[in-house]
Design a protein around this motif. Structure first.
Motif, PDB file in Angstrom:
ATOM      1  N   ALA A   1       0.827  -1.213   0.000  1.00  0.00           N
ATOM      2  CA  ALA A   1       0.000   0.000   0.000  1.00  0.00           C
ATOM      3  C   ALA A   1       0.862   1.263   0.000  1.00  0.00           C
ATOM      4  O   ALA A   1       0.502   2.261  -0.636  1.00  0.00           O
ATOM      5  N   GLY A   2       1.991   1.219   0.694  1.00  0.00           N
ATOM      6  CA  GLY A   2       2.869   2.384   0.755  1.00  0.00           C
ATOM      7  C   GLY A   2       3.898   2.433  -0.354  1.00  0.00           C
ATOM      8  O   GLY A   2       4.747   3.333  -0.380  1.00  0.00           O
ATOM      9  N   HIS A   3       3.839   1.455  -1.295  1.00  0.00           N
ATOM     10  CA  HIS A   3       4.822   1.352  -2.395  1.00  0.00           C
ATOM     11  C   HIS A   3       6.248   1.230  -1.864  1.00  0.00           C
ATOM     12  O   HIS A   3       7.197   1.722  -2.474  1.00  0.00           O
ATOM     13  N   HIS A   4       6.396   0.566  -0.731  1.00  0.00           N
ATOM     14  CA  HIS A   4       7.715   0.373  -0.135  1.00  0.00           C
ATOM     15  C   HIS A   4       8.254  -1.015  -0.467  1.00  0.00           C
ATOM     16  O   HIS A   4       8.529  -1.825   0.418  1.00  0.00           O
ATOM     17  N   TYR A   5       8.382  -1.299  -1.723  1.00  0.00           N
ATOM     18  CA  TYR A   5       8.930  -2.581  -2.171  1.00  0.00           C
ATOM     19  C   TYR A   5       9.628  -2.343  -3.503  1.00  0.00           C
ATOM     20  O   TYR A   5       9.392  -1.343  -4.177  1.00  0.00           O
ATOM     21  N   PHE A   6      10.495  -3.302  -3.884  1.00  0.00           N
ATOM     22  CA  PHE A   6      11.366  -3.071  -5.032  1.00  0.00           C
ATOM     23  C   PHE A   6      10.913  -3.756  -6.311  1.00  0.00           C
ATOM     24  O   PHE A   6      11.031  -3.194  -7.388  1.00  0.00           O
ATOM     25  N   THR A   7      10.455  -4.981  -6.230  1.00  0.00           N
ATOM     26  CA  THR A   7      10.237  -5.757  -7.443  1.00  0.00           C
ATOM     27  C   THR A   7       8.784  -6.205  -7.580  1.00  0.00           C
ATOM     28  O   THR A   7       8.040  -6.287  -6.596  1.00  0.00           O
ATOM     29  N   GLN A   8       8.435  -6.517  -8.804  1.00  0.00           N
ATOM     30  CA  GLN A   8       7.106  -7.058  -9.081  1.00  0.00           C
ATOM     31  C   GLN A   8       6.897  -8.384  -8.366  1.00  0.00           C
ATOM     32  O   GLN A   8       5.763  -8.739  -8.025  1.00  0.00           O
TER      33      GLN A   8
ATOM     34  N   THR B   1      -0.549  -6.618 -13.248  1.00  0.00           N
ATOM     35  CA  THR B   1       0.239  -7.636 -12.547  1.00  0.00           C
ATOM     36  C   THR B   1      -0.645  -8.608 -11.770  1.00  0.00           C
ATOM     37  O   THR B   1      -0.357  -9.805 -11.706  1.00  0.00           O
ATOM     38  N   VAL B   2      -1.743  -8.118 -11.203  1.00  0.00           N
ATOM     39  CA  VAL B   2      -2.482  -8.892 -10.205  1.00  0.00           C
ATOM     40  C   VAL B   2      -3.786  -9.476 -10.729  1.00  0.00           C
ATOM     41  O   VAL B   2      -4.282 -10.474 -10.189  1.00  0.00           O
TER      42      VAL B   2
END
Length: 458
Positions: free
Chosen positions: A210-217, A247-248
């Protein structure tokens, strides 16, 4: 037999390839496979024989098969021997055989492999202790998670992962675009899930997404798969919107089908196509319709992508599930909406010929193969393949004997095995040395001062 020869076989599927070895074993020719390993230095014969012998509990014979390969000093053979020793109940000998160099000359991959062997030998504490001082990035962390499955070490692993996962999410929150532990968040969720803490896994990873705190798909799809596995369809539906939709959405539609809601899944995907005609939506829906026996509907959905390039072409994904269903395959390739793939028209010819052959129309199939104006291989090879498919082994063998090339002899071997002539099959198969000599040598290309080609492809 030399280390270089064995390495070439392994990397090029050289010698008697795995599918030929499997065919020999399926027809009960274990002794011939063992003989070929010993007399011809056939690596895949050795591997196949060892697996068969270990399954039968004949570990002594398995070690005897592998010993000449181990004697070359080739590390791969050494690891196979270690596996035999482990399976035979001799874990200490297995570990001693491949123990890493104490002086530090061991590669990271070898350390990972040895940790895995320790875990299989029931020495999980030593395995973890080997890895922990060297966790410097995503790879070693992934190995740690993998080898501790079912080993009652989840809390320990979670403590090791936590600082790396926090570091990764903070780095992404600060708009840094790379991190050595880019997969730590999904690994954290994976271990929480297997520890029975699914709600916590969903909460933590959900906040990251939710916070876009990740690196990869991969992290996004890991979260979507986690929701799907636990039936959290409302949250998954919400995730399958906006910027993450492409993606989802397929994961959400698949979850709907898994819960008996196939019509709803179809509606969801058709609405997505209407709003955003993306190839991924068409690919998913066409295959789902094919699985439901709705071939014409699948064709109608995929048809706009039949003439596109490379992996965006939607004809081949429909063809492959139908290779053993010739009537439907012929219906597909002869459908008026089907057009040849750009620069690969020959594949459509081959698919049609295959369908005709399996429907008993072998003469038509051969005529089509021989008339193909742009064959991707020798038409005589195609003819022999078609003959073999319909059980005309003598005719297929005759074609291949006349052709006599390295490739023809490889195929002749498989035909003869099916004919019940396994010993002759092995004798006509080209040696690894013959195969290696027949490989075309790449033309040298001019390079710039950095070692990059000056000619396309760059």
């Amino acid at each position: 037999m030399h280390m270089d020869d064995l390495a070439w076989q392994a990397s090029n599927l050289g010698g008697l390839a795995p599918r030929s070895v499997d065919l020999l074993l399926e027809h009960g020719h274990l002794e011939l496979v063992i003989q070929a390993a010993a007399e011809r230095g056939e690596w895949f014969c050795a591997e196949g024989a060892v697996e068969e012998l270990c399954r039968a509990g004949e570990f002594g014979r398995a070690l005897k098969v592998m010993e000449p390969f181990v004697a070359t000093g080739w590390p791969t053979a050494l690891w196979v021997k270690a596996d035999i020793l482990l399976r035979s109940g001799r874990p200490q000998e297995a570990l001693d055989l491949v123990r890493p160099d104490a002086a530090g000359g061991t590669s990271k991959a070898e350390s990972h492999d040895f940790a895995g062997l320790l875990a299989k030998a029931g020495r999980i504490d030593e395995a973890v202790d080997l890895l922990v001082p060297h966790i410097d990035g995503w790879w070693t962390l992934s190995v740690l998670v993998e080898i501790t499955v079912g080993q009652d070490r989840d809390e320990q692993v979670l403590q090791l992962i936590a600082p790396h996962a926090d570091s990764a999410r903070h780095a992404r929150g600060e708009s840094r675009w790379n991190h050595p532990f880019h997969n730590a968040q999904e690994l954290q969720a994976q271990v929480l899930e297997r520890a029975g803490r699914t709600d916590e896994a969903i909460q933590i990873l959900g906040q990251d997404i939710a916070g876009h705190h990740y690196f990869t798909q991969n992290t996004l799809t890991a979260y979507a798969d986690l929701l799907a596995r636990h039936g959290r369809l409302d949250e998954l539906r919400e995730l399958a919107t906006g910027r993450t939709r492409r993606t989802v959405l397929a994961i959400y539609a698949g979850a709907l089908r898994d819960h008996g809601r196939a019509e709803e899944a179809e509606t969801v995907m058709r609405e997505a196509i209407a709003a955003d005609d993306w190839v991924g939506y068409r690919a998913w829906l066409s295959l789902a319709l094919l699985r439901d026996g709705r071939l014409d509907d699948a064709i109608a959905v995929a048809e706009p992508g039949f003439g596109w390039y490379d992996c965006s072409n939607l004809l081949a994904p429909l063809v492959y599930p139908l290779l053993d269903r010739p009537e439907e395959l012929l219906h597909l390739v002869e459908h008026p909406r089907v057009v040849p793939h750009h620069d690969h028209e020959d594949f459509q010819h081959w698919w049609r010929a295959l369908a005709l052959a399996r429907l008993g129309r072998i003469d038509e199939a051969i005529a089509l193969a021989e008339a193909d104006p742009r064959p991707w291989t020798d038409p005589r090879m195609i003819k022999a393949d078609l003959l073999g498919m319909v059980g005309q082994f003598h005719a297929a063998a005759a074609e291949l004997r006349v052709l006599g090339t390295v490739k023809a002899r490889e195929e002749l071997c498989r035909v003869l095995i099916r004919q019940g002539q396994a010993a002759e099959a092995i004798s006509v198969h080209p040696t690894a040395a013959e195969q290696r000599a027949a490989k075309p040598k790449p033309e040298p290309v001019p390079l710039d001062e950095n070692g990059y080609s000056l000619e396309p492809p760059f």
